[in-house]
Design a protein around this motif. Structure first.
Motif, PDB file in Angstrom:
ATOM      1  N   SER A  53       0.533  33.247  23.743  1.00  0.00           N
ATOM      2  CA  SER A  53      -0.932  33.112  23.750  1.00  0.00           C
ATOM      3  C   SER A  53      -1.394  31.823  23.084  1.00  0.00           C
ATOM      4  CB  SER A  53      -1.583  34.279  23.005  1.00  0.00           C
ATOM      5  OG  SER A  53      -1.167  35.500  23.531  1.00  0.00           O
ATOM      6  N   LEU A  54      -0.589  31.304  22.161  1.00  0.00           N
ATOM      7  CA  LEU A  54      -0.997  30.101  21.433  1.00  0.00           C
ATOM      8  C   LEU A  54      -1.013  28.855  22.315  1.00  0.00           C
ATOM      9  CD1 LEU A  54      -1.736  30.087  18.351  1.00  0.00           C
ATOM     10  CD2 LEU A  54      -0.330  32.030  18.932  1.00  0.00           C
ATOM     11  N   GLN A  55      -0.461  28.950  23.509  1.00  0.00           N
ATOM     12  CA  GLN A  55      -0.445  27.809  24.441  1.00  0.00           C
ATOM     13  C   GLN A  55      -1.846  27.224  24.621  1.00  0.00           C
ATOM     14  OE1 GLN A  55       2.364  26.761  26.116  1.00  0.00           O
ATOM     15  NE2 GLN A  55       3.730  28.504  26.319  1.00  0.00           N
ATOM     16  N   THR A  56      -2.863  28.071  24.451  1.00  0.00           N
ATOM     17  CA  THR A  56      -4.248  27.621  24.619  1.00  0.00           C
ATOM     18  C   THR A  56      -4.743  26.836  23.408  1.00  0.00           C
ATOM     19  OG1 THR A  56      -5.010  29.632  23.557  1.00  0.00           O
ATOM     20  CG2 THR A  56      -4.806  29.691  25.957  1.00  0.00           C
ATOM     21  N   TYR A  57      -4.005  26.863  22.323  1.00  0.00           N
ATOM     22  CA  TYR A  57      -4.437  26.276  21.041  1.00  0.00           C
ATOM     23  C   TYR A  57      -5.722  26.925  20.528  1.00  0.00           C
ATOM     24  CZ  TYR A  57      -1.027  22.471  21.126  1.00  0.00           C
ATOM     25  OH  TYR A  57       0.124  21.741  21.113  1.00  0.00           O
ATOM     26  N   GLN A 100     -16.030   8.995  28.087  1.00  0.00           N
ATOM     27  CA  GLN A 100     -14.584   9.126  27.919  1.00  0.00           C
ATOM     28  C   GLN A 100     -14.262   9.008  26.451  1.00  0.00           C
ATOM     29  OE1 GLN A 100     -11.648   7.492  30.341  1.00  0.00           O
ATOM     30  NE2 GLN A 100     -13.065   6.873  31.938  1.00  0.00           N
ATOM     31  N   MET A 101     -13.411   9.893  26.000  1.00  0.00           N
ATOM     32  CA  MET A 101     -13.113   9.903  24.594  1.00  0.00           C
ATOM     33  C   MET A 101     -11.612   9.847  24.366  1.00  0.00           C
ATOM     34  SD  MET A 101     -15.360  12.294  22.174  1.00  0.00           S
ATOM     35  CE  MET A 101     -16.942  11.966  22.891  1.00  0.00           C
ATOM     36  N   VAL A 102     -11.209   8.868  23.593  1.00  0.00           N
ATOM     37  CA  VAL A 102      -9.813   8.718  23.204  1.00  0.00           C
ATOM     38  C   VAL A 102      -9.686   9.354  21.829  1.00  0.00           C
ATOM     39  CG1 VAL A 102      -7.999   7.063  22.654  1.00  0.00           C
ATOM     40  CG2 VAL A 102      -9.619   6.585  24.528  1.00  0.00           C
ATOM     41  N   VAL A 103      -8.809  10.333  21.692  1.00  0.00           N
ATOM     42  CA  VAL A 103      -8.772  11.111  20.454  1.00  0.00           C
ATOM     43  C   VAL A 103      -7.389  11.096  19.815  1.00  0.00           C
ATOM     44  CG1 VAL A 103      -9.176  13.370  19.410  1.00  0.00           C
ATOM     45  CG2 VAL A 103     -10.542  12.651  21.361  1.00  0.00           C
ATOM     46  N   ARG A 104      -7.357  10.704  18.564  1.00  0.00           N
ATOM     47  CA  ARG A 104      -6.149  10.811  17.732  1.00  0.00           C
ATOM     48  C   ARG A 104      -6.492  11.760  16.590  1.00  0.00           C
ATOM     49  NH1 ARG A 104      -1.926   7.464  15.439  1.00  0.00           N
ATOM     50  NH2 ARG A 104      -1.413   7.140  17.627  1.00  0.00           N
ATOM     51  N   HIS A 105      -5.613  12.715  16.346  1.00  0.00           N
ATOM     52  CA  HIS A 105      -5.906  13.708  15.305  1.00  0.00           C
ATOM     53  C   HIS A 105      -4.605  14.231  14.719  1.00  0.00           C
ATOM     54  CE1 HIS A 105      -7.754  17.063  13.212  1.00  0.00           C
ATOM     55  NE2 HIS A 105      -8.954  16.680  13.608  1.00  0.00           N
ATOM     56  N   SER A 106      -4.643  14.553  13.444  1.00  0.00           N
ATOM     57  CA  SER A 106      -3.429  15.040  12.788  1.00  0.00           C
ATOM     58  C   SER A 106      -3.114  16.495  13.135  1.00  0.00           C
ATOM     59  CB  SER A 106      -3.569  14.891  11.273  1.00  0.00           C
ATOM     60  OG  SER A 106      -4.688  15.626  10.835  1.00  0.00           O
ATOM     61  N   SER A 107      -4.053  17.192  13.778  1.00  0.00           N
ATOM     62  CA  SER A 107      -3.805  18.595  14.137  1.00  0.00           C
ATOM     63  C   SER A 107      -3.339  18.699  15.586  1.00  0.00           C
ATOM     64  CB  SER A 107      -5.090  19.418  14.007  1.00  0.00           C
ATOM     65  OG  SER A 107      -5.525  19.446  12.680  1.00  0.00           O
ATOM     66  N   SER A 108      -2.206  19.324  15.807  1.00  0.00           N
ATOM     67  CA  SER A 108      -1.760  19.595  17.174  1.00  0.00           C
ATOM     68  C   SER A 108      -2.839  20.408  17.880  1.00  0.00           C
ATOM     69  CB  SER A 108      -0.451  20.393  17.162  1.00  0.00           C
ATOM     70  OG  SER A 108       0.576  19.680  16.513  1.00  0.00           O
ATOM     71  N   GLY A 109      -3.173  20.028  19.103  1.00  0.00           N
ATOM     72  CA  GLY A 109      -4.136  20.799  19.882  1.00  0.00           C
ATOM     73  C   GLY A 109      -5.581  20.388  19.686  1.00  0.00           C
ATOM     74  N   ALA A 110      -5.857  19.454  18.769  1.00  0.00           N
ATOM     75  CA  ALA A 110      -7.255  19.059  18.526  1.00  0.00           C
ATOM     76  C   ALA A 110      -7.921  18.499  19.794  1.00  0.00           C
ATOM     77  CB  ALA A 110      -7.328  18.057  17.374  1.00  0.00           C
ATOM     78  N   PRO A 111      -7.229  17.673  20.598  1.00  0.00           N
ATOM     79  CA  PRO A 111      -7.879  17.190  21.833  1.00  0.00           C
ATOM     80  C   PRO A 111      -8.177  18.332  22.810  1.00  0.00           C
ATOM     81  CG  PRO A 111      -5.954  15.851  21.293  1.00  0.00           C
ATOM     82  CD  PRO A 111      -5.914  17.041  20.399  1.00  0.00           C
ATOM     83  N   HIS A 112      -7.346  19.364  22.796  1.00  0.00           N
ATOM     84  CA  HIS A 112      -7.579  20.523  23.661  1.00  0.00           C
ATOM     85  C   HIS A 112      -8.852  21.239  23.250  1.00  0.00           C
ATOM     86  CE1 HIS A 112      -3.401  19.447  23.657  1.00  0.00           C
ATOM     87  NE2 HIS A 112      -3.200  20.097  24.782  1.00  0.00           N
ATOM     88  N   LEU A 113      -9.083  21.307  21.939  1.00  0.00           N
ATOM     89  CA  LEU A 113     -10.301  21.926  21.418  1.00  0.00           C
ATOM     90  C   LEU A 113     -11.525  21.137  21.896  1.00  0.00           C
ATOM     91  CD1 LEU A 113     -11.351  24.154  19.453  1.00  0.00           C
ATOM     92  CD2 LEU A 113     -11.189  22.476  17.628  1.00  0.00           C
ATOM     93  N   LEU A 114     -11.444  19.801  21.825  1.00  0.00           N
ATOM     94  CA  LEU A 114     -12.563  18.978  22.298  1.00  0.00           C
ATOM     95  C   LEU A 114     -12.779  19.156  23.797  1.00  0.00           C
ATOM     96  CD1 LEU A 114     -12.575  15.505  20.554  1.00  0.00           C
ATOM     97  CD2 LEU A 114     -13.832  17.586  20.010  1.00  0.00           C
ATOM     98  N   ALA A 115     -11.678  19.262  24.533  1.00  0.00           N
ATOM     99  CA  ALA A 115     -11.797  19.395  25.989  1.00  0.00           C
ATOM    100  C   ALA A 115     -12.557  20.666  26.367  1.00  0.00           C
ATOM    101  CB  ALA A 115     -10.414  19.388  26.637  1.00  0.00           C
ATOM    102  N   THR A 116     -12.483  21.691  25.510  1.00  0.00           N
ATOM    103  CA  THR A 116     -13.207  22.924  25.819  1.00  0.00           C
ATOM    104  C   THR A 116     -14.669  22.854  25.360  1.00  0.00           C
ATOM    105  OG1 THR A 116     -12.594  24.009  23.744  1.00  0.00           O
ATOM    106  CG2 THR A 116     -11.116  24.339  25.608  1.00  0.00           C
TER     107      THR A 116
END
Lengths: 423, 323
Positions: free
Chosen positions: A265-269, B112-128
């Motif tokens: 489930s974490l695949q979604t982050y 368009q946003m270029v994103v660097r972040h120390s947290s894995s998945g942070a760009p995915h969060l922005l994409a949502t």
């Protein structure tokens, strides 16, 4: 004098093994023998299951100190909506419940809310820091039904040993969060192939196995009652199985989300899936189901842990651990355990009623004549959609949002009075 | 200027979050587009107007010099306007969340946003949360897709393709987003990958990604076609993963002795910034096998390709919405 008749339901009382169609009469807050009197209120329970009110062994109520997440009023309202008539409140509040005044506050807030029973759990150690014992005796006298440092591991085996010895005097369990803090430090999710792909720091199953093993050994050493909260690993279940076979006083529980979800489930982050202990991989989930079937696992707890959206909806590694679970427990375990045929209703409801009642040494969770009339009525076939905006909890952090599910609470009665109703 | 490759495939993704979700054809599409930009540049077309009127936001929530400069220049070469926002996590201490920061920048007209972040998945969060197209410029220890692409581009330039090649990724695999992007890209394009480093820096179950594991650089140094030397990321290590830098360099450093035992045509890559004397000695870094500066050059074209392809998708979306 007030009487309620629950008519023509499927009455399931795991404490006595009863599973039959019939009527249940509640008189003056207790389960009564069938009479021929006229009743004040009659509820048609055709097609519904009538069972003892659910009991949750550990709920994060967050009050006092974190009222932006939950209050006693909202937590107990959510509990009723989920079919719970009794919840044990974890002491990880601010200030923590590590003294008798704090325990009295928990009881007072519950009384003010007037929803369900709230049984305080006292902290094992002062400030839940794991260094020195809290006032266990005074906490017990103030109503603490057990002791727990909530999600803070008790790292010192010596402190844990003394706590078990001391709590024995008051016949109270120690509810532990079995996790080695050094192996799990900064971990975000279960350590495995998925954590490697996602680049997220893992929490290996061994972190749980080690402390579960330690606490079983200390139960043997002290004769105390160790209750492992929220076991999630194959070996932790094995440890409990062996401990029970050896006659030790060791019990444990699982949550719905650890049965319904895996680390995939974490695949979604999404931080909605970030929970402690973490969602494990399939082999561990299968071991939990086997443990339930064998009776190694005594209870199911929602492990309800509300977080305000502004805290939870952040980068995954910065988000807090936890899922709200009181209001979604029934349909999730119905899907995980009843639908595939792992357990029948009598077996499943034992884990929600007499199972947890035994751990807390409370004469609750039964429909025996003369017992407290805490009763839950639910429709096992009703389909509905989980919409967190409709939760009675103040928080919305559910991984099951939008899920189309089956099984819905219809009535929750506390001491013979309808406190919740869903038509 | 059309980027439809020989496969006839068109780029349809609104974001570039990682190489894991891309098909081999999509990766080749990006590489072809980057090669085309490089060719144009060589022909003197150093400034194109493909992103004229577009504003690209560079959001760097983690320190970076090279990647930020490269993305910024890539946007300018395409005639885009840029806004730069740099902050380490702690300077968001005014209480604003990272999503709110990005929303504010988006509200200034950034598409368009270029994103660097120390947290894995942070760009995915922005994409949502955002409508803008997101380019992942490195997220935690997850992926760094444009670095993976520039490594692929550099290898392809020197070797023509990937079939039959064996590529070694050496060093801190556990904390490396470059390693993950390289593994996905290389294996999808048909190369074999062997990861090599101290056992404490090899992530669990890495074999399930289709790679071989070695703990002995000397054992593999003679058989591989490419060696990509990953940086030791002291800043991501919560405690010592190996006894000393000296011991690390002794077992896993690329030095003159090892390069002489490597294949005569071996390529040496390093994502940088390099620690001279640790991952590789100056003799190797500046030697004939090193293509480290080619990587930097190609990075620019790969980033131009990424920004351009995402822009075309957003334009198509806007056209559809207008209908």
């Amino acid at each position: 004098m007030s009487t309620v008749l629950l008519r023509n339901g499927r009455i399931i009382d795991p404490a006595s093994g009863r599973d039959e169609r019939g009527d249940l009469l509640l008189r003056d807050g207790v389960i009564a023998a069938q009479g021929h009197e006229t009743v004040d209120q009659e509820i048609d329970c055709s097609g519904l299951i009538v069972c003892p009110g659910f009991i949750d062994l550990h709920v994060a109520v967050r009050d006092p100190g974190y009222e932006e997440d939950e209050t006693t009023a909202s937590a107990t309202s959510a509990a009723l909506a989920g079919g719970f008539t009794t919840i044990a409140a974890l002491p990880d509040t601010d200030p923590p419940v590590d003294n008798s005044a704090a325990a009295a506050y928990v009881a007072l807030q519950a009384e003010r809310a007037g929803n369900c029973r709230v049984l305080p759990l006292g902290a094992v150690t002062k400030d839940r820091l794991g260094n020195e014992l809290a006032d266990l005796g005074q906490l017990a006298r103030a109503g603490a039904v057990g002791f727990s440092d909530a999600k803070s591991p008790i790292a010192s085996a010596e402190i844990m040993r003394r706590a078990l010895q001391y709590a024995r005097m008051f016949d109270r369990p120690i509810l532990t969060h079995p996790l080695d803090p050094t192996l799990s430090a900064e971990g975000v999710m279960h350590e495995g192939a998925v954590s490697t792909v996602l680049g997220l720091r893992g929490i290996p199953a061994a972190a749980e196995d080690i402390i579960a093993g330690r606490d079983v050994a200390l139960a043997e050493l002290t004769g105390g009652h160790v209750h492992l909260m929220t076991v999630t690993t194959r070996h932790a279940v094995d440890q409990v199985r062996r401990a029970k076979a050896a006659g030790l006083h060791v019990t444990c529980d699982v949550t719905p989300h650890h049965l319904a979800l895996t680390d995939d489930s974490l695949q979604t982050y999404s931080s909605a899936y970030k929970v402690m202990p973490p969602l494990r991989s399939r082999e561990h989930v299968d071991a939990l189901i086997a443990g339930l079937k064998e009776g190694v696992i005594d209870a199911i707890s929602s492990d309800h842990r509300p977080w305000a959206a502004e805290k939870k909806d952040v980068e995954l590694d910065r988000a807090p651990f936890g899922i709200v679970g009181l209001e979604t427990l029934l349909p999730i375990i119905e899907e995980s355990l009843i639908a595939p045929g792992h357990l029948n209703w009598l077996q499943l409801l034992e884990k929600l009623t007499v199972g947890p009642a035994r751990i807390l040494r409370k004469a609750l969770g039964t429909l025996a004549e003369g017992a407290v009339a805490d009763v839950t009525v639910f429709d096992p076939e009703a389909r509905w959609t989980i919409e967190p905006r409709l939760f009675r909890s103040k928080s919305r952090n559910s991984p099951f949002a939008g899920g189309s599910v089956r099984g819905r609470i219809r009535y929750t009665l506390v001491e013979g009075a309808v406190r919740f109703q869903q038509s | 200027m059309d980027s439809a490759s020989s496969t006839g495939l068109e780029w349809t993704r609104p974001h570039l979050l990682g190489l894991q979700e891309l098909s081999a054809a999509e990766i080749l599409l990006l590489l072809d587009q980057a090669a085309e930009f490089k060719r144009l540049h060589g022909a003197g077309e150093t400034k194109l107007d493909l992103l004229k009127g577009v504003t690209v936001g560079n959001l760097f929530f983690e320190p970076s010099t090279r990647t930020r400069t490269s993305f910024s220049l890539a946007a300018k070469r395409l005639s885009a306007d840029t806004v730069d926002f740099s902050s380490s996590g702690s300077s968001l201490s005014k209480g604003e969340t990272f999503v709110d920061t990005a929303r504010n920048i988006e509200a200034m007209g950034v598409t368009q946003m270029v994103v660097r972040h120390s947290s894995s998945g942070a760009p995915h969060l922005l994409a949502t949360h955002l409508a803008a197209g997101i380019v992942n410029a490195g997220d935690g220890t997850h992926e760094h897709p444009t670095q993976g692409l520039l490594d692929l581009m550099t290898i392809r330039e020197h070797r023509g393709g990937f079939q039959g090649l064996t590529v070694a990724l050496v060093g801190d695999i556990l904390h490396s987003r470059v390693a993950r992007s390289n593994i996905w890209g290389l294996t999808k394009l048909g190369a074999k990958v062997v990861v090599c480093g101290p056992a404490t820096l090899i992530p669990p179950y890495i074999e399930q990604l289709g790679v071989r594991v070695s703990y002995d650089l000397d054992e593999i140094v003679g058989e591989v076609d490419v060696i990509n030397l990953l940086r030791i990321q002291a800043e991501r290590q919560r405690s010592a993963f190996f006894p000393s830098i000296y011991e690390y360099a002794h077992f896993f450093g690329m030095n003159g002795d090892r390069i002489r035992r490597a294949r005569h045509d071996v390529l040496i890559l390093a994502p940088g910034p390099i620690n001279r004397g640790v991952e590789l000695t100056p003799e190797v870094a500046d030697g004939p096998h090193s293509v480290i500066l080619d990587q930097v050059t190609n990075g620019l074209f790969v980033r131009m390709a990424s920004l351009y392809l995402l822009h075309r998708v957003s334009q198509r979306g806007a056209r559809l919405a207008a209908r």
